[in-house]
Design an enzyme around this catalytic site. Sequence first.
Site, PDB file in Angstrom:
ATOM      1  CG  HIS A  68     -11.143  -5.529   8.697  1.00  0.00           C
ATOM      2  ND1 HIS A  68      -9.978  -5.803   9.343  1.00  0.00           N
ATOM      3  CD2 HIS A  68     -11.053  -6.159   7.504  1.00  0.00           C
ATOM      4  CE1 HIS A  68      -9.223  -6.587   8.580  1.00  0.00           C
ATOM      5  NE2 HIS A  68      -9.847  -6.808   7.452  1.00  0.00           N
ATOM      6  CD  GLU A  98      -1.973  -2.318   1.429  1.00  0.00           C
ATOM      7  OE1 GLU A  98      -0.829  -2.693   1.779  1.00  0.00           O
ATOM      8  OE2 GLU A  98      -2.950  -3.088   1.389  1.00  0.00           O
TER       9      GLU A  98
HETATM   10  C1  TPP Z   1      -2.399  -4.100   4.634  1.00  0.00           C
HETATM   11  C2  TPP Z   1      -3.514  -4.957   4.184  1.00  0.00           C
HETATM   12  N1  TPP Z   1      -3.883  -4.925   2.894  1.00  0.00           N
HETATM   13  C3  TPP Z   1      -4.880  -5.707   2.467  1.00  0.00           C
HETATM   14  C4  TPP Z   1      -5.530  -6.541   3.323  1.00  0.00           C
HETATM   15  C5  TPP Z   1      -6.644  -7.445   2.817  1.00  0.00           C
HETATM   16  N2  TPP Z   1      -6.210  -8.849   2.894  1.00  0.00           N
HETATM   17  C6  TPP Z   1      -6.645  -9.647   3.873  1.00  0.00           C
HETATM   18  S1  TPP Z   1      -6.003 -11.173   3.756  1.00  0.00           S
HETATM   19  C7  TPP Z   1      -5.162 -10.782   2.355  1.00  0.00           C
HETATM   20  C8  TPP Z   1      -4.378 -11.820   1.620  1.00  0.00           C
HETATM   21  C9  TPP Z   1      -3.139 -12.187   2.259  1.00  0.00           C
HETATM   22  O1  TPP Z   1      -2.571 -13.238   1.522  1.00  0.00           O
HETATM   23  P1  TPP Z   1      -1.517 -14.189   2.146  1.00  0.00           P
HETATM   24  O2  TPP Z   1      -0.532 -13.444   2.953  1.00  0.00           O
HETATM   25  O3  TPP Z   1      -0.979 -15.015   1.042  1.00  0.00           O
HETATM   26  O4  TPP Z   1      -2.355 -15.091   3.160  1.00  0.00           O
HETATM   27  P2  TPP Z   1      -3.495 -16.171   2.833  1.00  0.00           P
HETATM   28  O5  TPP Z   1      -4.791 -15.459   2.879  1.00  0.00           O
HETATM   29  O6  TPP Z   1      -3.228 -16.770   1.525  1.00  0.00           O
HETATM   30  O7  TPP Z   1      -3.399 -17.138   3.950  1.00  0.00           O
HETATM   31  C10 TPP Z   1      -5.388  -9.470   2.008  1.00  0.00           C
HETATM   32  C11 TPP Z   1      -4.787  -8.822   0.843  1.00  0.00           C
HETATM   33  C12 TPP Z   1      -5.150  -6.521   4.664  1.00  0.00           C
HETATM   34  N3  TPP Z   1      -5.755  -7.289   5.578  1.00  0.00           N
HETATM   35  N4  TPP Z   1      -4.140  -5.737   5.075  1.00  0.00           N
END
Ligand code: TPP
Lengths: 325, 350
Positions: free
Chosen positions: B128, B59
């Site tokens: 959130h 971000e």
């Molecule tokens: C800073 C931030 N940006 C976006 C999000 C939205 N978000 C929640 S989970 C996620 C995916 C994370 O992916 P990963 O680290 O691969 O974990 P997985 O869900 O695959 O276990 C995102 C982008 C967030 N929680 N925090």
Amino acid sequence: MNPETSRRLLFDMLRIRSVEETIAARYGEQKMRCPTHLSVGQEAVAAAAGAVLRPTDLAVSGHRAHAHYLAKGGSLKAMIAEIYGKVTGCARGKGGSMHLVDESVGFMGSTAIVGGTVPVGVGLSYPMKLNKTGQISCVFLGDAVPETGVFFESVNFAVVKRLPVLFLCENNGYSVYSPLSVRQPPGRKLSELVAGFGLETHHGDGNDARAVVAALSEGVAAIRAGEGPRFYEFETYRWREHCGPNYDNDIGYRAVAEFEAWKQRDPVPALQRALITEGIMTEADVADMQAEIDAEIGEAFAFAESSPFPPPEDAFTDVYASAAG
Amino acid sequence: MATTFAAAIRDGLATALAADPNVICFGLGTDDPKGVFGTTLDLHKQFGPERVFDMPTSEAAMTGFAIGAALNGMRPVMTHQRLDFALLSLDQLVNNAAKWRFMFGGKRGVPITIRMIIGRGWGQGPTHSQSLQSWFAHIPGLKVVMPTTAEDAKGLLLGAIFDDDPVIFLEHRWLHNMQGEVPAGDVRTPLGKARVVRQGDAVTIVAMSYMTVEALHAVDHLVAQGIACELIDLRIIRPLDWPTVITSVQKTGRLLALDSGHLTGGVAGEIVARIATDHFASLKSAPQRLAAPDVPEATSPALTKNYHVRAEHIAQAVGRILGRDVETASLVAQRTFPHDVPGTWFSGPF
Ligand SMILES: Cc1ncc(C[n+]2csc(CCOP(=O)(O)OP(=O)(O)O)c2C)c(N)n1
Ligand SMILES: [Mg+2]
């Protein structure tokens, strides 16, 4: 690996799988009213970490943390009650599924902002190093985390100070519906990227529980011995939707064939078959295990359902150490 | 044509992308099958992956990227599925985007639009659900837009994209499914004026975004009790349309400022302060405000029950200001769905 560790590994994996599937089955009742990210398909890495870490080691995680919390020894009852928003929950209903904590077993907290606990995990390790406590700090992270600035800043500092940190990455290929290909250049391995910071890294199959235990055992011993942080990346796969109880292969962000191929490599029956073949366990032993797990889960859900909600005034507490804020 | 607020956002984005080849649109999940609650759905198919794209979870860097692209002629629109995720980019927004024009002596502005979605209820919890418009409104150089209606969602988004300064565009998640008439075409609403939603002479109620919806329920409910409030939907938090607020207070002599953010340091407090200090003589009673309490929003539904300002609280506050009893029980009884959802359309998880 000694038979006791093997049995514990299978037990933890079956337990995580069963807990997550029960949440999925009951989520539609609308009593668990919070965003919930399930770890079905990814049990092996969490359970292996649970087998390798000591209760005195500390751990932090992110949004998909049920498995990490449970493998570290977190109370199942308190977790289910937390997801139900009850006062008996591990965060007294304030946090929900994405904010789990059980300090009694060293699970210091999971939070919902991607990358948010990585530097916290590094900070947890500093007094361990200064006071030579022999503990380590385990940072659970997903494959999206090595896209955040704070991850690289944290790894760098951990390397500079040779801190006892295990960065443990579950690479499931996706961040929500975004494949790695839109987030990293072709051919990039996260473990190679991170190695550039000057720490030992490892890449392996996250669905082979015993291989994960073997790799982590060696790494954790080195970290404990003061050799500095390490980064472990294990490939695995999330079966259900990113957030919520359903399957979502129909919406078109990943191929059904890919999902089916990973399902063939389901880590739970794989370990179960191996242990039976090797004579470490019998079918009857596994059935006993499953019965014990089912009984515990039944109890935990009954506990959560029958627990009271927090009193309304709790909405206004815990902001500061003292009530005057 | 009647569409949802979310569809109106998508319409606005599509209109901007079609109108100007320099408009680009990106953010986490922008081109995924859910398309950020439908607001960016399939835009990449129409406008191509060079102009509409996903991004890594970066971000801070991607906000700086938007600033650079804007300095070199583009009009980037960046989307965060929650405002809370955008907090990682505060340095870029506050030290670069907001200051660029000023700190280089007026050479160049930063025409970026940063969409942030504000969550609420259904377990969104502490990280959130934050409604931090006052933070952005505090920063000279940033503009802050908070639409309520579908029509404004489109018009103000177009206004923001073609504005020559950085705009923080805040969408309340509880508005995404609200229906409204939305005009076709390139309807750019300049970032200038508030909207008088209801006219009245009893109390001036100033609201923004989803608070306007709750206020509307209260205002319409009070009409039957012989109380005619004037309801102002701010639409733009900075620059704030002071003349519209002042004119109304001069008419009613009474002010109730509403805020979806926390009480302390909030936008409602700023409105009360400005009116009390500069227009004291117009006031017949002490100006009042209602805002979220000074604690984070908890996850458990039991802890959000009396957390947010709702129509009945607004109606009761109007009663207190006027020194008379008002009936609110029938207003509460109209709500047939749980307190932590905006309507039956929402059953989680985001
Ligand atoms: C800073 C931030 N940006 C976006 C999000 C939205 N978000 C929640 S989970 C996620 C995916 C994370 O992916 P990963 O680290 O691969 O974990 P997985 O869900 O695959 O276990 C995102 C982008 C967030 N929680 N925090
Ligand atoms: Mg992932």
